[in-house]
Design a protein around this motif. Structure first.
Motif, mmCIF file in Angstrom:
data_model
loop_
_atom_site.group_PDB
_atom_site.id
_atom_site.type_symbol
_atom_site.label_atom_id
_atom_site.label_comp_id
_atom_site.label_asym_id
_atom_site.label_seq_id
_atom_site.Cartn_x
_atom_site.Cartn_y
_atom_site.Cartn_z
ATOM 1 N N LEU A 1 -22.755 -12.285 8.273
ATOM 2 C CA LEU A 1 -21.302 -13.002 7.982
ATOM 3 C C LEU A 1 -20.729 -11.886 6.707
ATOM 4 O O LEU A 1 -19.902 -11.177 6.802
ATOM 5 C CB LEU A 1 -20.855 -14.682 7.198
ATOM 6 C CG LEU A 1 -20.482 -15.968 8.334
ATOM 7 C CD1 LEU A 1 -20.984 -17.283 7.706
ATOM 8 C CD2 LEU A 1 -19.787 -15.409 8.650
ATOM 9 N N LYS B 1 -12.895 -11.516 14.045
ATOM 10 C CA LYS B 1 -12.643 -12.964 13.629
ATOM 11 C C LYS B 1 -12.309 -13.832 15.180
ATOM 12 O O LYS B 1 -11.859 -13.563 15.666
ATOM 13 C CB LYS B 1 -11.016 -13.012 13.158
ATOM 14 C CG LYS B 1 -11.125 -14.271 12.601
ATOM 15 C CD LYS B 1 -9.625 -14.480 11.313
ATOM 16 C CE LYS B 1 -9.493 -15.895 11.232
ATOM 17 N NZ LYS B 1 -8.042 -15.605 9.717
ATOM 18 N N SER C 1 -19.148 -8.934 7.696
ATOM 19 C CA SER C 1 -17.804 -9.233 7.012
ATOM 20 C C SER C 1 -16.724 -9.634 8.021
ATOM 21 O O SER C 1 -15.098 -9.792 7.963
ATOM 22 C CB SER C 1 -16.896 -7.958 6.707
ATOM 23 O OG SER C 1 -17.134 -8.143 5.254
ATOM 24 N N ILE C 2 -17.244 -10.761 8.995
ATOM 25 C CA ILE C 2 -16.473 -11.507 9.793
ATOM 26 C C ILE C 2 -16.133 -12.649 9.388
ATOM 27 O O ILE C 2 -16.699 -13.466 8.360
ATOM 28 C CB ILE C 2 -17.593 -12.004 11.693
ATOM 29 C CG1 ILE C 2 -19.257 -12.322 10.927
ATOM 30 C CG2 ILE C 2 -18.077 -10.356 11.980
ATOM 31 C CD1 ILE C 2 -19.783 -12.540 12.233
ATOM 32 N N SER C 3 -15.463 -13.185 10.269
ATOM 33 C CA SER C 3 -14.598 -14.866 10.034
ATOM 34 C C SER C 3 -14.782 -15.517 11.162
ATOM 35 O O SER C 3 -14.533 -15.448 11.938
ATOM 36 C CB SER C 3 -13.577 -15.022 9.126
ATOM 37 O OG SER C 3 -12.862 -13.655 8.973
ATOM 38 N N LEU C 4 -15.491 -16.389 10.958
ATOM 39 C CA LEU C 4 -15.059 -18.272 12.111
ATOM 40 C C LEU C 4 -14.411 -19.125 11.609
ATOM 41 O O LEU C 4 -14.483 -19.748 10.616
ATOM 42 C CB LEU C 4 -16.803 -18.623 11.870
ATOM 43 C CG LEU C 4 -16.890 -20.248 12.909
ATOM 44 C CD1 LEU C 4 -16.881 -19.664 14.371
ATOM 45 C CD2 LEU C 4 -18.420 -20.217 12.664
ATOM 46 N N GLU C 5 -13.049 -19.737 12.314
ATOM 47 C CA GLU C 5 -12.070 -20.404 12.044
ATOM 48 C C GLU C 5 -11.653 -21.206 13.106
ATOM 49 O O GLU C 5 -12.028 -20.943 14.965
ATOM 50 C CB GLU C 5 -10.667 -19.510 11.711
ATOM 51 C CG GLU C 5 -9.693 -20.162 10.597
ATOM 52 C CD GLU C 5 -8.811 -19.076 10.521
ATOM 53 O OE1 GLU C 5 -8.841 -17.921 9.731
ATOM 54 O OE2 GLU C 5 -7.263 -19.825 10.404
ATOM 55 N N VAL D 1 -19.062 -15.401 18.678
ATOM 56 C CA VAL D 1 -19.362 -14.299 17.318
ATOM 57 C C VAL D 1 -20.405 -13.163 17.355
ATOM 58 O O VAL D 1 -20.204 -12.134 17.338
ATOM 59 C CB VAL D 1 -20.536 -15.925 16.529
ATOM 60 C CG1 VAL D 1 -21.053 -14.382 15.241
ATOM 61 C CG2 VAL D 1 -19.468 -17.036 15.323
ATOM 62 N N ARG E 1 -15.399 -6.544 10.946
ATOM 63 C CA ARG E 1 -14.013 -7.730 10.153
ATOM 64 C C ARG E 1 -13.948 -8.040 11.224
ATOM 65 O O ARG E 1 -12.142 -8.647 10.850
ATOM 66 C CB ARG E 1 -13.321 -6.786 9.757
ATOM 67 C CG ARG E 1 -12.739 -7.364 8.254
ATOM 68 C CD ARG E 1 -11.813 -6.710 7.479
ATOM 69 N NE ARG E 1 -12.167 -5.254 6.546
ATOM 70 C CZ ARG E 1 -11.984 -4.542 6.470
ATOM 71 N NH1 ARG E 1 -10.245 -4.464 6.483
ATOM 72 N NH2 ARG E 1 -11.972 -4.020 5.404
ATOM 73 N N ARG F 1 -5.123 -8.620 13.839
ATOM 74 C CA ARG F 1 -5.943 -8.676 14.279
ATOM 75 C C ARG F 1 -6.002 -8.062 16.340
ATOM 76 O O ARG F 1 -7.116 -7.247 16.366
ATOM 77 C CB ARG F 1 -7.581 -8.949 14.275
ATOM 78 C CG ARG F 1 -8.140 -9.433 13.070
ATOM 79 C CD ARG F 1 -9.303 -9.863 13.083
ATOM 80 N NE ARG F 1 -9.914 -9.971 11.768
ATOM 81 C CZ ARG F 1 -9.522 -10.761 10.220
ATOM 82 N NH1 ARG F 1 -8.408 -11.479 10.541
ATOM 83 N NH2 ARG F 1 -10.222 -10.321 9.325
ATOM 84 N N LYS G 1 -2.803 -16.912 14.325
ATOM 85 C CA LYS G 1 -3.738 -16.788 13.238
ATOM 86 C C LYS G 1 -4.936 -15.390 13.576
ATOM 87 O O LYS G 1 -5.600 -15.036 12.823
ATOM 88 C CB LYS G 1 -4.539 -17.901 13.886
ATOM 89 C CG LYS G 1 -4.220 -18.834 13.039
ATOM 90 C CD LYS G 1 -5.076 -19.937 12.856
ATOM 91 C CE LYS G 1 -4.807 -22.009 12.528
ATOM 92 N NZ LYS G 1 -3.074 -22.462 13.067
#
Ligand code: ZN
Ligand code: ZN
Length: 361
Positions: A295, A277, A299-303, A269, A275, A182, A178
């Motif tokens: 966030l 993740k 522009s960060i993501s947490l999945e 985090v 950007r 990156r 996933k």
């Protein structure tokens, strides 16, 4: 149908199972049914002891401010064990499996007719029949697998190692997949327990250039270096996030949280660059205090990612068979020590993976 298959099938098998949540794992002889249709019986050579076994045995996940009840997903008494490798000893008439073949079992079995199953993500099925999670698993001499399509021949990979690919390896592999776009500069691995070490081995096999491992335990950091991490960070020390920033010149683009606690996820985090993740796969528990404006600002993501799907399992076993995947530290124990193994894992006394070997008695 061959007669010898029928003769070999089912029968009494020793298992270690609990009758109350958090209670003893007693030795019980269980009658295994003869395989029907495409079902297969696998003699268990190796069964990994996973952190989720601790939660399943206790009957809940810790969500920080409350407990998520896990006790409705199975009937008691119950046999844990979802990291199973062994040999096919009996097969139903429609099974495509050869007796004697050494296989690792994909345990994340779904219902087969919901949207998740149709999309190939059986592990996310809302009506799961997962082996060792919802139906009896591999803390036993033999296990019934519902269809031969869940078997993956593992060739020369030792059974004790192949077993760990069914959950810890698969979890790490799917998480790194996933992050594929990156990881050009590297990856931050938070938590160097069994799954984190598998993640380091897989990251190396996928040629991810810089691997930073973080943990609160110096012994686990040493294991991470041994496994090939290029840098290690002790997150019990102050300034751990700053260390990542210095190492990476402003934060990582890709991180996997193998712990899944408030502090591990906050650290991951906090260590992200723009950007960046984080994929969370750990299930330790807790709630995440998150500076929400970060966030958008970064522009960060947490999945989240839960184990992996059947295709990812097939890919991982193919990767293992190339010989490029370094073995993670494994400690084998007899089936009789199943309960102690679960307790040791709960108490943080395990480095690497404990694998039970029911086939050795
Ligand atoms: Zn597991
Ligand atoms: Zn389903």
């Amino acid at each position: 149908v061959c007669d010898h298959r029928a003769a070999n099938s089912g029968g009494e098998v020793k298992s270690r199972r609990f009758s109350t949540y958090g209670g003893a794992l007693d030795e019980v002889d269980v009658e295994l049914p003869a395989p029907q249709g495409a079902q297969v019986v696998v003699e268990v050579d190796a069964c990994g002891v996973c952190h989720s076994d601790v939660h399943l045995w206790e009957g809940y996940f810790d969500l920080g401010d409350r407990k998520l009840d896990l006790s409705r997903g199975r009937d008691l008494p119950f046999t844990l064990g979802h990291e199973i490798a062994g040999r096919v000893v009996a097969a139903g008439p429609d099974a495509g499996a050869a007796p004697g073949e050494s296989v690792v079992v994909y345990p994340w079995v779904g219902c087969g007719d919901c949207a998740m199953c149709a999309a190939g993500d059986e592990q996310l099925c809302p009506r799961p029949r997962a082996i060792g999670i919802n139906v009896d698993g591999g803390y036993a001499e033999r296990v019934l697998v519902p269809h031969s399509r869940y078997l993956h021949p593992h060739g020369d990979v030792p059974a004790t190692l192949a077993a760990t690919y069914a959950c810890s390896g698969l979890t790490a592999f799917a998480a790194l997949r996933k992050l594929e776009e990156r990881t050009g500069d590297g990856v931050l691995v938070v938590g160097a327990g069994g799954v984190g070490l598998a993640g380091i081995a897989i990251a190396r096999a996928l040629d991810i250039p810089e691997i930073i491992a973080a943990d609160i335990d110096p012994a686990k950091l040493a294991a991470a270096r041994e496994a090939g991490a290029h840098h290690t960070i002790d997150t019990a020390e102050p300034g751990a996030v700053k260390q990542v920033m210095r190492l990476t010149g402003g934060g990582v683009a890709a991180a996997v949280d193998f712990v899944g606690s408030a502090s591990s996820a906050s650290f991951a985090v906090g260590a992200l660059g723009r950007r960046g993740k984080v994929i969370v796969v750990g299930l330790l528990g807790g709630t995440l205090p998150l500076a929400v404006p970060l966030l958008p600002l970064k522009s960060i993501s947490l999945e989240g990612s839960y184990v992996g799907n059947p295709d990812e399992m097939a890919e991982l076993i193919r990767l293992a068979q190339t010989g490029r995947l370094e073995a993670t530290p494994i400690e084998t124990r007899p089936l009789a020590e199943a309960e102690q193994a679960v307790r040791d894992l709960r108490d943080g006394r395990v480095v690497g993976r404990v694998v039970l070997t029911p086939g050795r008695g």
